[in-house]
Motif scaffolding. Structure first.
Motif, PDB file in Angstrom:
ATOM      1  N   ALA A  79      41.710  34.326  43.233  1.00 44.35           N
ATOM      2  CA  ALA A  79      40.763  34.992  42.336  1.00 44.35           C
ATOM      3  C   ALA A  79      40.057  33.982  41.442  1.00 44.35           C
ATOM      4  O   ALA A  79      38.846  34.101  41.184  1.00 44.35           O
ATOM      5  N   LEU A  80      40.792  32.971  40.969  1.00 44.07           N
ATOM      6  CA  LEU A  80      40.162  31.935  40.149  1.00 44.07           C
ATOM      7  C   LEU A  80      39.137  31.154  40.970  1.00 44.07           C
ATOM      8  O   LEU A  80      38.044  30.846  40.479  1.00 44.07           O
ATOM      9  N   CYS A  81      39.471  30.820  42.214  1.00 43.60           N
ATOM     10  CA  CYS A  81      38.501  30.161  43.088  1.00 43.60           C
ATOM     11  C   CYS A  81      37.263  31.028  43.261  1.00 43.60           C
ATOM     12  O   CYS A  81      36.129  30.525  43.280  1.00 43.60           O
ATOM     13  N   ALA A  82      37.462  32.343  43.394  1.00 37.78           N
ATOM     14  CA  ALA A  82      36.338  33.248  43.566  1.00 37.78           C
ATOM     15  C   ALA A  82      35.437  33.266  42.331  1.00 37.78           C
ATOM     16  O   ALA A  82      34.205  33.373  42.445  1.00 37.78           O
ATOM     17  N   VAL A  83      36.044  33.157  41.153  1.00 37.56           N
ATOM     18  CA  VAL A  83      35.247  33.070  39.925  1.00 37.56           C
ATOM     19  C   VAL A  83      34.361  31.831  39.959  1.00 37.56           C
ATOM     20  O   VAL A  83      33.165  31.887  39.629  1.00 37.56           O
ATOM     21  N   LEU A 109      27.899  40.249  48.392  1.00 36.36           N
ATOM     22  CA  LEU A 109      29.346  40.431  48.532  1.00 36.36           C
ATOM     23  C   LEU A 109      30.096  39.117  48.331  1.00 36.36           C
ATOM     24  O   LEU A 109      31.087  39.064  47.596  1.00 36.36           O
ATOM     25  N   LEU A 110      29.611  38.058  48.965  1.00 33.53           N
ATOM     26  CA  LEU A 110      30.306  36.774  48.914  1.00 33.53           C
ATOM     27  C   LEU A 110      30.338  36.178  47.520  1.00 33.53           C
ATOM     28  O   LEU A 110      31.355  35.613  47.094  1.00 33.53           O
ATOM     29  N   ALA A 116      34.189  39.693  41.853  1.00 33.14           N
ATOM     30  CA  ALA A 116      34.386  40.636  40.743  1.00 33.14           C
ATOM     31  C   ALA A 116      35.545  41.579  41.029  1.00 33.14           C
ATOM     32  O   ALA A 116      36.348  41.890  40.137  1.00 33.14           O
ATOM     33  N   ALA A 117      35.650  42.044  42.280  1.00 33.02           N
ATOM     34  CA  ALA A 117      36.744  42.942  42.646  1.00 33.02           C
ATOM     35  C   ALA A 117      38.090  42.233  42.538  1.00 33.02           C
ATOM     36  O   ALA A 117      39.078  42.822  42.068  1.00 33.02           O
TER      37      ALA A 117
END
Length: 211
Positions: A79-83, A109-110, A116-117
């Motif tokens: 999730a941190l990587c996604a942020v 989405l990417l 965010a999800a």
């Protein structure tokens, strides 16, 4: 964390969304490059796609083992990587990128909805008080592995998709400085996440499991 059908369904939904996003993106790249092999080779250049791919097993692991501290930590790291994926894209790359058609949907989405999800599920659903100070250093192995592959690939092909990590555009000293800065920012953000997790976990008996 006791079994929670709603929480499990939320993580399964995220895994499904990330998987569907990656399947769609793979189809787009097959059309562009004329085959699955060239498509996957092209996609492997991007940390965005590494991270969205990692969301699938990370979310499934928490869905299947919600009481496993390792699963919770792994999901927090992804999730941190996604942020970082979302922030770097919108701050540095969006102005250079203008997808259309179905690619515009996968782009949202990417770089937006999936990150965010993931953050929302971490904040609202996973148990808190389980993260450890050492976890961000383990999480950093994922972007560091990508960085090594990115630079080796770039030296072989002469192509670097991220300008701020491109020796061809900036030179090696600037690339090393940028990479070090990103790593430091990731570790600082990771420690902040651990601190916030412990704050959220106060009063939760599960917090006693931390170190």
């Amino acid at each position: 964390m006791p079994p929670n059908p709603a929480a499990r369904a939320a993580f399964l939904a995220l895994a499904g969304l990330a998987a569907a996003t990656m399947i769609t993106q793979t189809g787009i790249n097959i059309d562009r490059h004329g085959g699955l092999g060239p498509a996957l080779w092209s996609m492997a250049r991007f940390f965005t796609l590494w991270t969205n791919t990692a969301l699938v097993p990370a979310a499934l692991w928490v869905a299947l083992r919600p009481d496993d501290r390792r699963a919770v930590s792994a999901f927090a790291g992804v999730a941190l990587c996604a942020v970082f994926v979302g922030l770097i894209y919108h701050l540095l790359l969006a102005a250079r990128h203008d997808p259309s058609g179905i690619a515009a949907l996968t782009n949202v989405l990417l770089h937006g909805l999936n990150p965010a999800a993931a953050v929302a599920l971490w904040a609202l659903v996973v148990p808190h008080g389980w993260l450890r100070r050492a976890d961000p250093f383990w999480w950093s192995l994922f972007p560091l592995t990508y960085l090594a592959a990115f630079l080796v690939r770039g030296m072989v092909t002469g192509r670097y998709p991220y300008f701020f990590l491109s020796p061809a555009e900036l030179g090696w000293p600037a690339v090393v400085a940028n990479a070090a800065g990103l790593l430091l920012a990731f570790l600082v953000a990771g420690q902040a996440l651990v601190a916030f997790d412990r704050y959220l976990g106060r009063g939760d008996r599960q917090a006693q499991r931390v170190e």
